[in-house]
Write a protein that holds these residues in place. Structure first.
Motif, mmCIF file in Angstrom:
data_model
loop_
_atom_site.group_PDB
_atom_site.id
_atom_site.type_symbol
_atom_site.label_atom_id
_atom_site.label_comp_id
_atom_site.label_asym_id
_atom_site.label_seq_id
_atom_site.Cartn_x
_atom_site.Cartn_y
_atom_site.Cartn_z
ATOM 1 N N LEU A 65 0.843 -1.194 0.000
ATOM 2 C CA LEU A 65 0.000 0.000 0.000
ATOM 3 C C LEU A 65 0.878 1.244 0.000
ATOM 4 O O LEU A 65 1.748 1.403 0.862
ATOM 5 C CB LEU A 65 -0.917 -0.002 1.225
ATOM 6 N N TYR A 66 0.642 2.117 -0.985
ATOM 7 C CA TYR A 66 1.387 3.370 -1.097
ATOM 8 C C TYR A 66 0.419 4.546 -1.026
ATOM 9 O O TYR A 66 -0.746 4.419 -1.410
ATOM 10 C CB TYR A 66 2.135 3.446 -2.437
ATOM 11 N N VAL A 67 0.905 5.650 -0.516
ATOM 12 C CA VAL A 67 0.164 6.903 -0.607
ATOM 13 C C VAL A 67 1.082 7.903 -1.296
ATOM 14 O O VAL A 67 2.162 8.204 -0.795
ATOM 15 C CB VAL A 67 -0.253 7.425 0.779
ATOM 16 N N ARG A 68 0.664 8.344 -2.470
ATOM 17 C CA ARG A 68 1.477 9.228 -3.291
ATOM 18 C C ARG A 68 2.885 8.661 -3.473
ATOM 19 O O ARG A 68 3.875 9.341 -3.261
ATOM 20 C CB ARG A 68 1.507 10.638 -2.701
ATOM 21 N N ARG A 69 2.929 7.379 -3.817
ATOM 22 C CA ARG A 69 4.149 6.651 -4.142
ATOM 23 C C ARG A 69 5.092 6.444 -2.963
ATOM 24 O O ARG A 69 6.218 5.980 -3.129
ATOM 25 C CB ARG A 69 4.908 7.332 -5.300
ATOM 26 N N VAL A 70 4.654 6.771 -1.753
ATOM 27 C CA VAL A 70 5.449 6.503 -0.556
ATOM 28 C C VAL A 70 4.867 5.274 0.138
ATOM 29 O O VAL A 70 3.675 5.214 0.425
ATOM 30 C CB VAL A 70 5.440 7.705 0.411
ATOM 31 N N PHE A 71 5.727 4.294 0.394
ATOM 32 C CA PHE A 71 5.288 3.026 0.982
ATOM 33 C C PHE A 71 4.698 3.242 2.372
ATOM 34 O O PHE A 71 5.274 3.931 3.209
ATOM 35 C CB PHE A 71 6.488 2.081 1.066
ATOM 36 N N ILE A 72 3.544 2.649 2.624
ATOM 37 C CA ILE A 72 2.900 2.752 3.930
ATOM 38 C C ILE A 72 2.944 1.409 4.663
ATOM 39 O O ILE A 72 3.407 1.319 5.783
ATOM 40 C CB ILE A 72 1.433 3.226 3.801
ATOM 41 N N MET A 73 2.470 0.355 4.016
ATOM 42 C CA MET A 73 2.466 -0.948 4.680
ATOM 43 C C MET A 73 2.292 -2.071 3.656
ATOM 44 O O MET A 73 1.797 -1.859 2.557
ATOM 45 C CB MET A 73 1.357 -1.024 5.727
ATOM 46 N N ASP A 74 2.724 -3.272 4.073
ATOM 47 C CA ASP A 74 2.493 -4.449 3.228
ATOM 48 C C ASP A 74 1.858 -5.586 4.037
ATOM 49 O O ASP A 74 1.848 -6.723 3.612
ATOM 50 C CB ASP A 74 3.798 -4.937 2.583
ATOM 51 N N ASN A 75 1.345 -5.252 5.218
ATOM 52 C CA ASN A 75 0.750 -6.283 6.067
ATOM 53 C C ASN A 75 -0.688 -5.946 6.440
ATOM 54 O O ASN A 75 -1.169 -6.311 7.499
ATOM 55 C CB ASN A 75 1.589 -6.455 7.338
ATOM 56 N N CYS A 76 -1.350 -5.222 5.555
ATOM 57 C CA CYS A 76 -2.728 -4.821 5.836
ATOM 58 C C CYS A 76 -3.661 -5.976 5.464
ATOM 59 O O CYS A 76 -3.969 -6.193 4.289
ATOM 60 C CB CYS A 76 -3.083 -3.568 5.042
ATOM 61 N N GLU A 77 -4.085 -6.728 6.474
ATOM 62 C CA GLU A 77 -4.855 -7.945 6.222
ATOM 63 C C GLU A 77 -6.233 -7.654 5.636
ATOM 64 O O GLU A 77 -6.817 -8.493 4.964
ATOM 65 C CB GLU A 77 -5.002 -8.744 7.523
ATOM 66 N N GLU A 78 -6.754 -6.434 5.896
ATOM 67 C CA GLU A 78 -8.112 -6.126 5.429
ATOM 68 C C GLU A 78 -8.164 -5.769 3.946
ATOM 69 O O GLU A 78 -9.229 -5.658 3.367
ATOM 70 C CB GLU A 78 -8.688 -4.950 6.227
ATOM 71 N N ILE A 79 -7.006 -5.592 3.321
ATOM 72 C CA ILE A 79 -7.002 -5.062 1.959
ATOM 73 C C ILE A 79 -7.336 -6.127 0.920
ATOM 74 O O ILE A 79 -7.758 -5.824 -0.188
ATOM 75 C CB ILE A 79 -5.640 -4.397 1.655
ATOM 76 N N ILE A 80 -7.162 -7.404 1.290
ATOM 77 C CA ILE A 80 -7.461 -8.488 0.346
ATOM 78 C C ILE A 80 -7.796 -9.740 1.152
ATOM 79 O O ILE A 80 -7.195 -9.984 2.195
ATOM 80 C CB ILE A 80 -6.264 -8.735 -0.615
ATOM 81 N N PRO A 81 -8.787 -10.546 0.729
ATOM 82 C CA PRO A 81 -9.156 -11.742 1.510
ATOM 83 C C PRO A 81 -8.079 -12.819 1.440
ATOM 84 O O PRO A 81 -7.237 -12.830 0.532
ATOM 85 C CB PRO A 81 -10.452 -12.203 0.841
ATOM 86 N N ASP A 82 -8.123 -13.739 2.393
ATOM 87 C CA ASP A 82 -7.104 -14.790 2.484
ATOM 88 C C ASP A 82 -7.002 -15.620 1.211
ATOM 89 O O ASP A 82 -5.918 -16.005 0.795
ATOM 90 C CB ASP A 82 -7.420 -15.725 3.664
ATOM 91 N N ARG A 90 -10.781 -3.121 -0.782
ATOM 92 C CA ARG A 90 -10.891 -4.581 -0.830
ATOM 93 C C ARG A 90 -11.937 -5.029 -1.856
ATOM 94 O O ARG A 90 -11.691 -5.924 -2.668
ATOM 95 C CB ARG A 90 -11.251 -5.097 0.563
ATOM 96 N N LYS A 91 -13.087 -4.386 -1.828
ATOM 97 C CA LYS A 91 -14.168 -4.747 -2.746
ATOM 98 C C LYS A 91 -13.720 -4.600 -4.197
ATOM 99 O O LYS A 91 -13.979 -5.468 -5.042
ATOM 100 C CB LYS A 91 -15.379 -3.857 -2.470
ATOM 101 N N ASN A 92 -13.026 -3.508 -4.495
ATOM 102 C CA ASN A 92 -12.572 -3.274 -5.865
ATOM 103 C C ASN A 92 -11.463 -4.234 -6.279
ATOM 104 O O ASN A 92 -11.438 -4.698 -7.422
ATOM 105 C CB ASN A 92 -12.080 -1.827 -6.014
#
Length: 761
Positions: A384-401, A434-436
């Protein structure tokens, strides 16, 4: 193209910033005042004069507030470099924006770049940019007022339609430098002012003075005096790692000064230099060829030198138009993002606009990682980036298992981050993302299914994920069902989709038949599919453990109910003649069913009935429609951490079905009709039941008793006396001893050895 910054930007962040400013909107050079301000008197509701209202400014201990910002906002010290690089990127964006209307602003320094220079010897880390720079007033206001964001003010002042995307919003990112530094020195040069130097050690004050040192042209130099215990942030490897993780996709080149060695040739006789005096007459000397050859032999020594190495050569291709990007560019980006040695199998590049705007680039790899379903592994591979700056890669809610194999990036222009920009604040935003993502990945898999060869590769690697999706995702269950593939009784070596199965259904067939088994071979030979395959009905073979969970949720497809051939409720389309014959058989074998049920008892079987699914097997055990199947019971018993309490009420309720056309059933029926108290009937029924357990996929409660029955049958067939082995040394096995109580003599009382065996064989 980036969205216009003139629109309302980060409303939640603005709210947080104002709260922080309410606590500490004060300068480090000025002590907070506690001056009361008396307001004019006014009338209250009753008309009486109100007491005067006094207003006070909030007080704050600056050093304590700085300590709070530094030590509690950031959970990870390495983010200081991300924050400083983000600030540098904003400064470069500002000067680039100014150059659009006035090209002369770049005269002082044409190149827009960020340099990182570590000095291990002096423990100083320098971050240098050629951005807009700061005037003396900017240094005092922006660095001296906590939570004052120059970027925020600049964004609000921008005219509409500007192609610019700023990063800093809170005005506290700069202070993260004190996570690793004791003293921070800022040298800055703006085109509109002289060069100034700002110094502070995060106490209650800072100093600003004109810089007499060498000119930096334009931009800002931040020098961090690194703390004794943070020297790792001066190491080349660590700096490269942080930049790659957090700032890899900043739009300007980020270069790191690295130390290298090279071989340099030196002359042997450098020290023997002849000095020639002016005015001396030249002398003719005799040339010694050997001496000249020696002179030409040169030594090499190691010489250290510094070189700038660009760290962010991989560009953020997701910001470009998908139509302008070639497949090899996607492949190169995928490899750099994931460290995979193979190209990706499929890619989806899209943007979402509306209430939330973001761009995403998602890849499906060619092979599944070996730890795809490990509990402790990282749950997803979406960065996950915000304006091309890395924020996180462990956001479990962003995509289902079940889509954990998908790799890629999501980059938003506007996300509600917390003040350290390390976590997201609102779960509602995550749900939209996530939905998208799920919608687009399902679209991508559907497109992939059109290419048979590519989809075969995909399904071999990620078929289990789709079945897990059927189990977990009720919203997309229908779309995922279209993507399932199974072997079947008519598909040969290929896999068949449910859609293809429906097209091959027989005229009066209204249900989809399937069987769960350990393998395709076991399913093909199963007694449960005998009559169906003989009559030409297709049966789906579900041979993976997860199929059991999948079909619990997938009750029907295209209006056709999925029916397990191993459970009760299977009714094949039959004509009147077949139905009449079946009713006659039910009546004929009614007594046998009663005797068998009584012999086995209610604990072993719930019901005994005549079967419509068998052709050449004598009997089979089916399970209740809503309980576990034999295969599910196997799976649950194999669980290392199973809960034994569930085995009692979830274990399959067994129904024994008899084949009225089989010779064994006919023979036992005749025995029952002749004498239902015949001593051999009980053992024959028990033996038949235990054999049916095995062929139906169940396990025996006591294999020893079953083995003893078989041994007795063997002895009977070989005309061996039952007590022939009594003389053998050693005590009899416990299982055999226990079995003797349950097993009556199999020999005919008339003494005609072998007749029963021949009759039942």
């Amino acid at each position: 193209s980036r969205p216009s910054p003139s629109r309302p930007h980060m409303s939640t962040l603005e709210h947080e910033r104002r709260e922080l400013e309410g606590i500490a909107n004060l300068t480090l050079t000025t002590h907070s005042l506690q001056t009361p301000v008396t307001h004019s008197r006014h009338q209250d509701i009753m008309g009486d004069e109100a007491a005067p209202i006094e207003t006070f400014a909030f007080q704050a201990e600056i050093a304590q507030l700085m300590s709070l910002i530094i030590n509690t906002f950031y959970s990870n010290k390495e983010v200081f470099l991300r924050e400083l690089i983000s600030n540098a990127s904003d400064a470069l964006d500002k000067v680039r924006y100014q150059s659009l209307t006035d090209a002369t602003v770049l005269d002082s320094e044409k190149e827009l770049k960020i340099d990182i220079i570590p000095d291990l010897e002096n423990k100083v880390l320098t971050i240098k940019d050629t951005g807009v720079g700061m005037t003396k007033a900017d240094l005092v206001n922006n660095l001296g007022t906590i939570a004052k964001s120059g970027t925020k003010a600049f964004m609000q002042a921008l005219a509409s339609g500007a192609d610019i995307s700023m990063i800093g919003q809170f005005g506290v990112g700069f202070y993260s430098a004190y996570l690793v530094a004791d003293v921070v020195t800022v040298i800055s040069k703006n085109n509109d002012d002289e060069q100034y130097i700002w110094v502070s050690s995060a106490g209650g004050s800072f100093t600003v003075q004109a810089d007499e040192g060498p000119s930096i042209g334009r931009g800002t130099v931040i020098a961090l005096k690194i703390k004794e215990d943070q020297v790792e942030y001066l190491e080349e490897k660590r700096l490269k790692e942080i930049v790659k993780k957090h700032s890899q996709f900043i739009g300007y080149p980020i270069s790191l000064q690295i130390e290298k060695e090279r071989d340099v040739e030196v002359d042997d006789d450098d020290e023997e230099e002849e000095e020639k005096k002016e005015g001396e007459e030249s002398k003719i000397e005799e040339v010694d060829e050997d001496a000249e050859a020696k002179k030409e032999e040169k030594k090499t020594v190691k010489e250290k030198y510094s070189e700038m190495e660009e760290l962010n050569k991989t560009k953020p291709i997701w910001t470009r138009n998908p139509e302008d990007i070639k497949q090899d560019e996607y492949a190169t980006f995928y490899k750099s993002l994931t460290n995979d040695w193979e190209d990706h199998l499929a890619v989806k590049h899209f943007s979402v606009e509306g209430q939330l705007e973001f761009k995403a680039l998602l890849f499906i790899p060619k092979r599944a990682p070996f730890d795809l379903f490990e509990n402790k592994k990282q749950k997803n591979n979406i960065k996950l980036y915000v304006r091309r700056v890395f924020i996180m890669d462990n956001c479990e809610e962003i995509i289902p298992d079940f889509l954990g194999f998908v790799k890629g990036v999501v980059d938003s222009e506007d996300l509600p981050l917390n003040i350290s920009r390390e976590t997201l604040q609102q779960s509602r935003i995550l749900k939209v993302i996530r939905k998208n993502i799920v919608k687009k990945v399902v679209e991508l898999m559907t497109e992939l299914a059109e290419d048979e060869a590519a989809y075969k590769t995909f399904y071999e690697q990620f078929g289990k994920n789709l079945k897990l999706g059927i189990h977990e995702d009720s919203v997309n269950r229908g779309k995922l069902a279209e993507l399932l593939r199974f072997p079947s009784s008519q598909s040969g070596e290929e896999l068949s989709s449910l859609k293809d199965y429906v097209t091959r259904m027989k005229e009066k067939q209204e249900e989809i038949y399937y069987i769960t088994a350990e393998s395709k071979e076991v399913a093909q030979k199963s007694a449960f599919v005998e009559r169906l395959t003989k009559k030409g009905y297709e049966v789906m073979y579900m041979c993976e453990p997860i199929d059991e969970y999948c079909v619990q949720q997938l009750k029907e497809y295209d209006g056709k109910k999925l029916i397990s051939v191993t459970k009760t409720g299977l009714k094949l389309p039959e004509d009147e003649e077949e139905q009449k014959k079946f009713e006659e058989q039910v009546a004929k074998f009614e007594k046998l069913c009663e005797v068998v049920k009584e012999t086995l008892g209610a604990t072993k079987v719930e019901k005994v009935e005549i079967s419509q699914r068998l052709t050449h097997s004598p009997c089979v055990i089916v399970t209740a429609e809503h309980g576990w199947s034999a295969r599910m019971e196997q799976i649950m018993k194999a669980q290392a951490l199973r809960d034994n309490s569930t085995m009692g009420y979830m274990a399959a309720k067994k129904h024994l079905e008899l084949n009225p056309d089989h010779s064994i059933i006919k023979a036992i029926n005749e025995k029952v009709l002749a004498d239902e108290n015949d001593r051999s009937i009980k053992d024959l029924v028990l033996l038949m039941y235990e054999t049916a357990l095995l062929t139906s996929g169940f396990s025996l409660e006591d294999p020893g008793i079953h083995a003893a029955r078989i041994h007795k049958m063997i002895k009977l067939g070989l005309s061996i006396d039952d007590d022939a082995d009594d003389a053998l040394d050693g005590p009899a096995p416990a299982a055999a001893g226990a079995a003797d109580d349950d097993i009556p003599d199999l020999e005919d009382p008339t003494g005609d050895d072998g007749n029963d065996m021949e009759e039942v064989d």
